[in-house]
Design an enzyme around this catalytic site. Structure first.
Site, PDB file in Angstrom:
ATOM      1  N   ASP A   9       0.882  -1.165   0.000  1.00 32.07           N
ATOM      2  CA  ASP A   9       0.000   0.000   0.000  1.00 32.07           C
ATOM      3  C   ASP A   9       0.914   1.208   0.000  1.00 32.07           C
ATOM      4  O   ASP A   9       1.541   1.522   1.010  1.00 32.07           O
ATOM      5  CB  ASP A   9      -0.893  -0.023   1.257  1.00 32.07           C
ATOM      6  CG  ASP A   9      -1.675   1.275   1.456  1.00 32.07           C
ATOM      7  OD1 ASP A   9      -1.635   2.147   0.564  1.00 32.07           O
ATOM      8  OD2 ASP A   9      -2.327   1.410   2.508  1.00 32.07           O
ATOM      9  N   LYS A  20       2.697  11.284  -3.437  1.00 30.20           N
ATOM     10  CA  LYS A  20       1.704  10.563  -4.237  1.00 30.20           C
ATOM     11  C   LYS A  20       0.823  11.513  -5.045  1.00 30.20           C
ATOM     12  O   LYS A  20       0.372  11.177  -6.132  1.00 30.20           O
ATOM     13  CB  LYS A  20       0.846   9.707  -3.293  1.00 30.20           C
ATOM     14  CG  LYS A  20      -0.102   8.754  -3.968  1.00 30.20           C
ATOM     15  CD  LYS A  20      -0.693   7.817  -2.932  1.00 30.20           C
ATOM     16  CE  LYS A  20      -1.760   6.909  -3.498  1.00 30.20           C
ATOM     17  NZ  LYS A  20      -2.266   5.995  -2.474  1.00 30.20           N
ATOM     18  N   GLU A  77      -7.212   0.545  -4.636  1.00 28.89           N
ATOM     19  CA  GLU A  77      -7.240   0.490  -3.167  1.00 28.89           C
ATOM     20  C   GLU A  77      -8.575  -0.027  -2.606  1.00 28.89           C
ATOM     21  O   GLU A  77      -8.576  -0.904  -1.738  1.00 28.89           O
ATOM     22  CB  GLU A  77      -6.902   1.857  -2.575  1.00 28.89           C
ATOM     23  CG  GLU A  77      -5.428   2.189  -2.733  1.00 28.89           C
ATOM     24  CD  GLU A  77      -5.090   3.662  -2.521  1.00 28.89           C
ATOM     25  OE1 GLU A  77      -5.973   4.423  -2.054  1.00 28.89           O
ATOM     26  OE2 GLU A  77      -3.942   4.045  -2.824  1.00 28.89           O
ATOM     27  N   ASP A 125     -12.955   5.807   2.514  1.00 34.24           N
ATOM     28  CA  ASP A 125     -11.526   5.834   2.858  1.00 34.24           C
ATOM     29  C   ASP A 125     -11.097   7.246   3.223  1.00 34.24           C
ATOM     30  O   ASP A 125     -10.933   8.104   2.346  1.00 34.24           O
ATOM     31  CB  ASP A 125     -10.720   5.297   1.665  1.00 34.24           C
ATOM     32  CG  ASP A 125      -9.209   5.272   1.930  1.00 34.24           C
ATOM     33  OD1 ASP A 125      -8.748   5.870   2.933  1.00 34.24           O
ATOM     34  OD2 ASP A 125      -8.481   4.663   1.125  1.00 34.24           O
TER      35      ASP A 125
HETATM   36  P1  ADP Z   1      -3.059   7.390   3.789  1.00 27.61           P
HETATM   37  O1  ADP Z   1      -3.979   6.373   3.224  1.00 27.61           O
HETATM   38  O2  ADP Z   1      -3.446   8.778   3.471  1.00 27.61           O
HETATM   39  O3  ADP Z   1      -1.643   7.096   3.503  1.00 27.61           O
HETATM   40  P2  ADP Z   1      -3.617   6.388   6.514  1.00 27.61           P
HETATM   41  O4  ADP Z   1      -4.715   5.508   6.120  1.00 27.61           O
HETATM   42  O5  ADP Z   1      -2.420   5.749   7.090  1.00 27.61           O
HETATM   43  O6  ADP Z   1      -3.177   7.348   5.368  1.00 27.61           O
HETATM   44  O7  ADP Z   1      -4.203   7.444   7.546  1.00 27.61           O
HETATM   45  C1  ADP Z   1      -3.409   8.370   8.159  1.00 27.61           C
HETATM   46  C2  ADP Z   1      -4.289   9.293   8.978  1.00 27.61           C
HETATM   47  O8  ADP Z   1      -4.971   8.536   9.951  1.00 27.61           O
HETATM   48  C3  ADP Z   1      -3.505  10.348   9.724  1.00 27.61           C
HETATM   49  O9  ADP Z   1      -4.167  11.567   9.592  1.00 27.61           O
HETATM   50  C4  ADP Z   1      -3.563   9.862  11.158  1.00 27.61           C
HETATM   51  O10 ADP Z   1      -3.513  10.928  12.089  1.00 27.61           O
HETATM   52  C5  ADP Z   1      -4.910   9.208  11.190  1.00 27.61           C
HETATM   53  N1  ADP Z   1      -5.020   8.252  12.287  1.00 27.61           N
HETATM   54  C6  ADP Z   1      -4.242   7.166  12.520  1.00 27.61           C
HETATM   55  N2  ADP Z   1      -4.598   6.548  13.661  1.00 27.61           N
HETATM   56  C7  ADP Z   1      -5.639   7.278  14.170  1.00 27.61           C
HETATM   57  C8  ADP Z   1      -6.444   7.161  15.344  1.00 27.61           C
HETATM   58  N3  ADP Z   1      -6.228   6.199  16.258  1.00 27.61           N
HETATM   59  N4  ADP Z   1      -7.406   8.083  15.549  1.00 27.61           N
HETATM   60  C9  ADP Z   1      -7.615   9.073  14.656  1.00 27.61           C
HETATM   61  N5  ADP Z   1      -6.889   9.216  13.534  1.00 27.61           N
HETATM   62  C10 ADP Z   1      -5.916   8.346  13.292  1.00 27.61           C
HETATM   63 MG    MG Z   2      -4.597   4.852   2.147  1.00 32.25          MG
END
Ligand code: ADP
Ligand code: MG
Length: 595
Positions: free
Chosen positions: A6, A68, A164, A187
């Site tokens: 991912d 990205k 995704e 998402d």
């Molecule tokens: P992406 O798909 O954009 O790469 P992610 O799916 O990893 O990102 O999501 C990252 C986001 O999720 C960040 O903004 C992070 O702060 C938030 N996040 C991660 N864990 C938590 C949580 N326990 N509570 C709230 N937000 C969270």
């Molecule tokens: Mg993602």
């Protein structure tokens, strides 16, 4: 071995499927999520992941994040909200400028992929050269090709680019749902929001529509929370380093508030010797976050409209992206789609899990997902006494193969009728016949022929029945013309009938089985008594005779349990007799030769 990756805007992960489940690979620091951040020092190798994130505050112009967004993009388009520079004239590929260096977005992504590849190789102890990499469903050809090139630059052949939302649906096992199931994938990540409507067609997810906002996510909530801490709570961050600490504290508090109702935000020595501490409630955070979460509504409605669906048509809602860990987001999304979201996987890991599953399908470790269907009803053949002999039980995963060995019921018999049956009833006549054929075999004494019967259901749900005389190797394969697939109503009716008649059916089976055994035993007991009866004492002989009478009586009145007991008693009472018969036979054969 193919890994699944991912490659996210905020975080990236690598996973691998092995021996029945997906393992997401942790790096040397034990972390599975790798921030998609690369720091380019003036000289030397770039830093990737968490160490690079730390450099963001100190060297914003040399630290690339959210690359990205730029994949497959051309120069001249408006770029905002990033502290590093991008270059490239209109029409030519966009580049990232770090000092005098010019980097393509692919190169930056390749640095991230290279780190994941190295982590996987260290954890698995083998060289990794192939990967499945996920991209947003809306990515165009240029963006997909750029992702492929990034893989190649990192020494990875990208064997499949996977959407995704599709990956997430795979991780949730939704491919096992029935045809035409419609799934909404919501998402909300760090910097982007995507909603996709999928439909399961022929075992594959079709993207019916996708919508979203490439500038909406957890980052917005973080920034708003920092403002709240500054304005309402009196936190002051006079310089970039202090601002970075404030942001970090805000993000951590946000994460904690997904599980706790309140938390303490405390930053020692934030401004010239002054420490700050405040209790932050989940309700405070939700007030700050709500306006951003509400923005997802319009996108969801548009995605539904584009798919031509009413919200009621959605049968599954899955949440993806770290921000959906927030209870506010869960309930908001649930409200939008009118159903409780499925949250059984970690939302920020589901996409990588799905990529790893897809990788396993491609390298053959996991049988094709398309085919993970099940047999709605049991399949078997009729055996002695008109009983159903199940070969493939109900709910067996398709494709599948199973077999059993059968023998002749009568001496000198030279063919067997194979009646292929479907259903849950004990008696053959109550089940449905899918087809029948004769298998010839060598005539042998009773119980000595060996006919193997094998059922195989292929990916398309077609049942082929093979029967083979193991003595001659002669075999016949017959493909059933009526499909294994039956209507839901028919399945339901069969199950109801089976339940309703369970007692009578079971009784009938017990009786038939005991009767077959009795029919086999009675003549052989008579024969044995003739051969060795005189060697038994009176008591034993009359006991056997009583047992024989008992069996005959039970047969007459057709009492299943009574017959079963009588047959067992007869078997027990004739142990000595059987041993005597054996002894006589051995004496007759003379002393054994050899030694
Ligand atoms: P992406 O798909 O954009 O790469 P992610 O799916 O990893 O990102 O999501 C990252 C986001 O999720 C960040 O903004 C992070 O702060 C938030 N996040 C991660 N864990 C938590 C949580 N326990 N509570 C709230 N937000 C969270
Ligand atoms: Mg993602």
């Amino acid at each position: 071995m193919i890994v699944g990756i991912d490659l996210g805007t905020t975080n990236s992960l690598v996973g691998v499927y092995d021996a029945g489940f997906v393992t997401l690979i942790a790096d040397e620091a034990g972390q599975r999520l790798t921030p998609s951040v690369v720091y380019y020092p003036e000289s030397g190798a770039p830093l990737v992941g968490r160490p690079a994130s730390r450099m963001r505050a100190i060297h914003p112009e040399s630290t690339v994040f959210s690359v990205k967004r730029f994949m497959g993009r051309r120069g001249g388009e408006e770029v905002s909200g990033i502290p590093y520079r991008v270059a490239g004239s209109a029409g030519s590929p966009l580049q990232i400028a770090i000092g005098d260096r010019r980097l393509s977005p692919e190169e930056v992504s390749a640095a991230i992929l290279g780190k994941l590849k190295a982590d996987a190789e260290r954890a698995l102890g083998v060289e990794i050269t192939k990967a499945v990499v996920t991209v947003p469903a809306y990515f165009n050809d240029a963006q997909r090709s750029a992702t492929k090139r990034a893989g190649e630059l990192a020494g990875l052949e990208v064997v499949r680019i996977l959407n995704e939302p599709t990956a997430a649906a795979l991780a949730y096992g939704l491919d096992r749902l029935s045809e035409k199931t419609k799934v909404a994938v919501y998402d909300l990540g760090g910097g982007t929001f995507d909603v996709s409507i999928l439909e399961l067609t022929g075992g594959v997810f079709q993207v019916l529509s996708t919508n979203g906002n490439t500038r909406l996510g957890g980052d917005d909530i973080d920034a708003a929370l920092v403002r709240h801490l500054e304005e309402a709570c009196g936190f002051q961050a006079p310089d970039p380093a202090a601002r970075a600490r404030l942001l970090e504290a805000a993000v951590e508090a946000k994460h904690r508030l997904s599980d706790l109702e309140e938390t303490v935000v405390s930053i020692p020595f934030l401004e010239s010797g002054v420490s700050r501490e405040v209790v932050l409630k989940r309700a405070d955070l939700e007030k700050v976050a709500l306006p951003f979460v509400e923005k997802t509504r319009a996108h969801c409605l548009r995605a539904l409209a584009d798919a031509g669906l009413e919200v009621a048509a959605i049968q599954e809602l899955i949440l993806v992206g770290g921000s959906t860990r927030m209870p506010l987001v869960r309930s908001y999304a649930g409200g939008l789609f009118g159903r409780t979201p499925n949250c059984s996987r970690n939302p920020d890991e589901a996409v990588a899990e799905g990529a790893a599953l897809q990788a396993a399908i491609l390298d053959g470790t996991l049988s094709q997902v398309v085919l993970l269907d099940i047999t709605p009803l049991s399949l078997g053949i009729e055996t002695f006494g008109g009983l159903m002999n199940v070969i493939l039980p109900r709910n067996t995963t398709i494709p599948c193969k199973a077999g059993e060995m059968f023998t002749n019921a009568v001496a000198g018999q030279s063919s067997m009728l194979i009646r292929v049956l479907q259903g849950e009833r004990e008696l053959a006549r109550d089940n449905w016949e899918l087809g029948r054929f004769e298998i010839p075999f060598q005539a042998l004494p009773k119980g000595q022929a060996r006919v193997g019967v094998q059922f195989e259901i292929d990916a398309n749900g077609i049942l082929a029945v093979l029967a083979r005389d193991t003595a001659t190797g002669l075999e016949q394969v017959v493909q059933m013309t009526s499909a294994v697939e039956v209507s839901d109503e028919a399945v339901e009716k069969m199950l109801e009938d089976a339940l309703e008649n369970a007692f009578d059916d079971m009784n009938a089976r017990v009786f038939t089985e005991a009767k077959l055994k009795a029919q086999e035993m009675l003549p052989s007991v008579t024969k044995a008594l003739a051969v060795a009866g005189d060697r038994l004492d009176d008591f034993e002989r009359s006991r056997i005779e009583a047992c024989v009478d008992e069996v005959k009586k039970a047969l007459e009145v057709e009492a299943a349990q009574q017959l079963k007991r009588a047959v067992a008693n007869l078997d027990e009472s004739t142990q000595t007799l059987a041993a005597l018969v054996m002894e006589i036979a051995m004496q007759g054969a003379g002393p054994r030769r050899g030694g």
